[in-house]
Design an enzyme around this catalytic site. Sequence first.
Site, PDB file in Angstrom:
ATOM      1  N   GLU A   1     103.141  38.938  88.621  1.00 61.85           N
ATOM      2  CA  GLU A   1     102.469  38.420  87.259  1.00 61.85           C
ATOM      3  C   GLU A   1     102.316  36.854  87.952  1.00 61.85           C
ATOM      4  OE1 GLU A   1     103.891  39.597  83.650  1.00 61.85           O
ATOM      5  OE2 GLU A   1     102.702  37.687  82.912  1.00 61.85           O
TER       6      GLU A   1
ATOM      7  N   CYS B   1     100.215  30.562  81.946  1.00 59.89           N
ATOM      8  CA  CYS B   1      99.110  31.489  82.697  1.00 59.89           C
ATOM      9  C   CYS B   1      98.389  32.009  81.950  1.00 59.89           C
ATOM     10  CB  CYS B   1     100.097  32.573  83.366  1.00 59.89           C
ATOM     11  SG  CYS B   1     101.297  33.479  82.907  1.00 59.89           S
TER      12      CYS B   1
END
Length: 1021
Positions: free
Chosen positions: A774, A808
């Site tokens: 990820e 993120c």
Amino acid sequence: MPPSTPQFVAGPQQARLPYPYRPEVEVVDAALGTLRGKLDWAAVIAAGRPWVEAVRDKPAPFWAMESLLREYPISSAEGLALMRLAEALLRVPDVETAIALTADQLGRADFDAEQVTDGPHRILAGLSANAIALSKKFLPGAEGEGGLLARLGSKTVVAATVRAIQLLGRQFVLGRTIAEAMQEAQDQRKALESSRRGTKDAGNALRFSYDMLGEGARTERDAERYLASYQNAIAAISRGQVAASPQTADGISIKFSALFSRYEDAQRERVFADLLPRVWTLIERAAQANLNLTIDAEETDRLELSLDVLDALAARVARSFPLWGGFGLAVQAYQTRALQVVDAVAEIARKYQLRFMVRLVKGAYWDGEIKRAQEGGLAGYPVFTHKEHTDISYLACAQRLIAHADVIYPQFATHNAGTIAAILQMARTAGAAFEMQRLHGMGEGVYREVMKDEGVPVRVYAPVGEHRDLLAYLVRRLLENGANSSFVHQLADNAVDVQRLLASPLNPGRPSAFPLPAYLYPADHGKQRRNSTGADLAVIADRAPLEAAVAATQLRAVPEATGAEVEAAMARLDAGHDSWNARPVAERAAIVRRAGDLLDSRLAEFCGLLVKEAHKTLGDCVAEVREAVDFCRYYADQAELRLAGEVLPGPTGESNELRLGGRGVFVCISPWNFPLAIFSGQVVAALVAGNTVAAKPAEQTPAVAARMVELLHEAGVPADALALLHGPGETVGAALTAHPLAAGVCFTGSTQVAKIIQRTLAAKDGPIVPFIAETGGLNAMIVDSSALPEQVVDAVVQSAFRSAGQRCSALRLLVVHDGIADGVIEMIRGALAELNVGDPAFLATDVGPVIDDEAFGNIQRSLERLGREAKAIGASTRTTAFPRLVPPCAYEIPAISGMKASGEIFGPVLQVARWNGDVDAVMHEINALGYGLTLGIQTRIDSRAQRLARLAKVGNVYVNRNMIGAVVGVQPFGGEGLSGTGPKAGGPHYLLRFCAEQTLTVNTAAAGGNAALLAGEAGGH
Ligand SMILES: Cc1cc2nc3c(=O)[nH]c(=O)nc-3n(C[C@H](O)[C@H](O)[C@H](O)COP(=O)(O)OP(=O)(O)OC[C@H]3O[C@@H](n4cnc5c(N)ncnc54)[C@H](O)[C@@H]3O)c2cc1C
């Protein structure tokens, strides 16, 4: 600010009120107890019945909101469409968007004349329904579309709809300017006088409290504008004269959130330093003119603060205007602490020997309060959850206000005939002076009847403003008129008989109408997953333990693993795998669930660690601990649900079974930006699936990870199933991923490091192992011109700057429609100036430092480049001395493609591009950036939001809200393209990627024949 303006300094916060989250039954029963023997409800009904009957005999005209909502309730698609149009259409600047919005909303509803039922408005209602149904024909997408004619038709219909909404809005606004409103007030007073045939005091019986409409301030400029408009209004109301009494004169209502963009509990010091001097200038003017100045009541998280502010202002009033009796505030009865608020206000009045005017309301933010409590995982609801409870509380507060008559002049604001009749009975029994209040445009019928009694003075709350400023207020009124539980809604519905409408609310308390936030998630397959426990940072009892833990936290050093230690750990974990994997899923799940419970009970300790090691603000810490707890509980449930294996269908004479289990040693590598949540999520997912885990935390945050590993062992994870291996990525990380015993790798971090790991795994001999990655994103938010700029800016500030932009999911690129871009950019500039940048240990800090010198250096280099190539919008200047602070900032760039050159700037840096409104093209450009993590969409055009989401190649799409803070099991998180491999963390498919699958097929007919078939059993399994 005039030189005479006094300074205000925030003293220590006082806990004046009890805990808001006490059991509802207890609180209500206590309030009920104070009313015992005080009210004769049969007499209440007898008084209220003629009012109700008279109103029903003379119903509102067809264009009135009550009539419209009866025809199209807000619970219906049509009612909802009306509300959406009312909220947005008037502010849309461009024709294209206005047409698209109108078509979108009218198109999804079914405004059909056939649906109109019987009743006195049948014909008129039918006409209005026909008009709307007809409008639809001319809109794009409807039948009969075609060419120029349809386009012109569209504009006509849009223009007609705009006018209809203006008409709707006008019902609730006394005037566009204060002068216009005062003229209207004068006309209404004259009308009353003439209806009372010139009775001398008729003028005094009808009073007004003016309210200057608008959204809350987001910037200093907004606040200055509101201050000027309040000052102007007070000057106009007083006309340079001193009123005989604030009780009989017109007055003003003010909102603190309009006068200061940071009217928040966490900004206590600034509230005192910046807001109070502004309020004081208004108080001075109102006091000199002897007018009533009322502070409106707003959201619950400001309730304690508002009492401290009242205290400070009252102290000054007592010194400067000891005889003025016009100062006051609104108290909301729906608060579980309402009775204590009344007492606290009376105590302040006594302390300073003042007399306040106190407006009692039920409360206007009920839906928002319920949502905030659920989202925050709070210990309960701060407001009542049954309407009847609010009514009981209202009457109990009224009784208490009357009892404080020596220091309080009570003002009862309600449109409910039962409540009004009960108040009149109580006040008259006590012989107390009082007034009733209503909102302009509401309760007119009931008060027409009530005011036939000339002894009842009434004040009208009178909003003043242009159409644009009215929208939020209009929607509140739509909701209030449209809610099934509301009195005005039921009054307009003849099916509700008078006895029921006026029924006594004085019944024993009931438990909360909704599950408490802890039990928010419904039972899934017979199991209820408990929600993680949050903390209300605006409540001292919740906040104090967290602050104490931060102060007490000492970080301990975590030793780095040597090469030999990595080797030894991998061997041990490999050896431990068989026994851990052999444990029943339910047993592993129970251990992980226990870890979640332990962590839930250690919120304060982990918040302390996170503040000290990861430099997170307290709010971010609470959210992070909660996420980690949710991961434990969610994955435990998912394991039991999905990993138990299943029997598969097949031909007779054999059995087929699918089994899932661990793969071996999973290497979990997590980042510093969520050192607890991501770390725990990876580790417990791998563990519960039957793997043993080599956990490598980020170099910057080993202490949080070490403590979590201890907690997992304490919960029952064996020592040979989980090992912490701290050290640099280049050595420890590289050794782990390249290790022959690594059966899988789970990584969260930069795209660059993910690529390195991918190559390492590809180059390795031996088994091909799964890789779950990820990574980051160039996340965009698209804003069209139907969006509300204030909401957009709130979402932007949270998404781009919270956690110093080090998420993120953080917003990197804002794309704004040309039609509203100037205004939005200006508001972002103003909002940036309001952010406090500094030590995250202080509650008031919005943005803490970036993680380390390397990150700081990278951001600085990017800023230098942006400084050369882009146009600076603004940056925060409220910075205190603390290492590695990057003031949040924003830049305008000429084109979306420019983001490619920047790459992901992992800090509080926002880039803004303008957009011409081409929906497909903008999504194409954003997709071309190659990342695919989060996308924000701000539009009131539902079909547009759906289309953008369909075109977007991203993992998480958020409409009309911020785009951070994905909740486990609610918004499973993860992206595609350069943003990651999937599956989504906190989603139902995550655990499967950590598993090895095996099918077991047994020929059950091998031992001689197919006994089951011969015995007559259907099927072979
Ligand atoms: C003059 C005036 C000034 C006002 N100023 C303010 C202010 O400063 N701040 C503010 O917040 N509001 C303010 N209001 C708005 C006010 O809160 C609402 O108009 C009022 O609640 C409507 O009450 P009612 O008695 O007229 O109607 P009712 O229909 O009897 O009551 C409706 C109210 O009940 C409550 N309620 C509804 N459903 C539930 C439920 N399931 N559980 C618990 N409670 C429920 C809500 O408070 C709702 O507004 C003001 C109103 C007036 C008239």
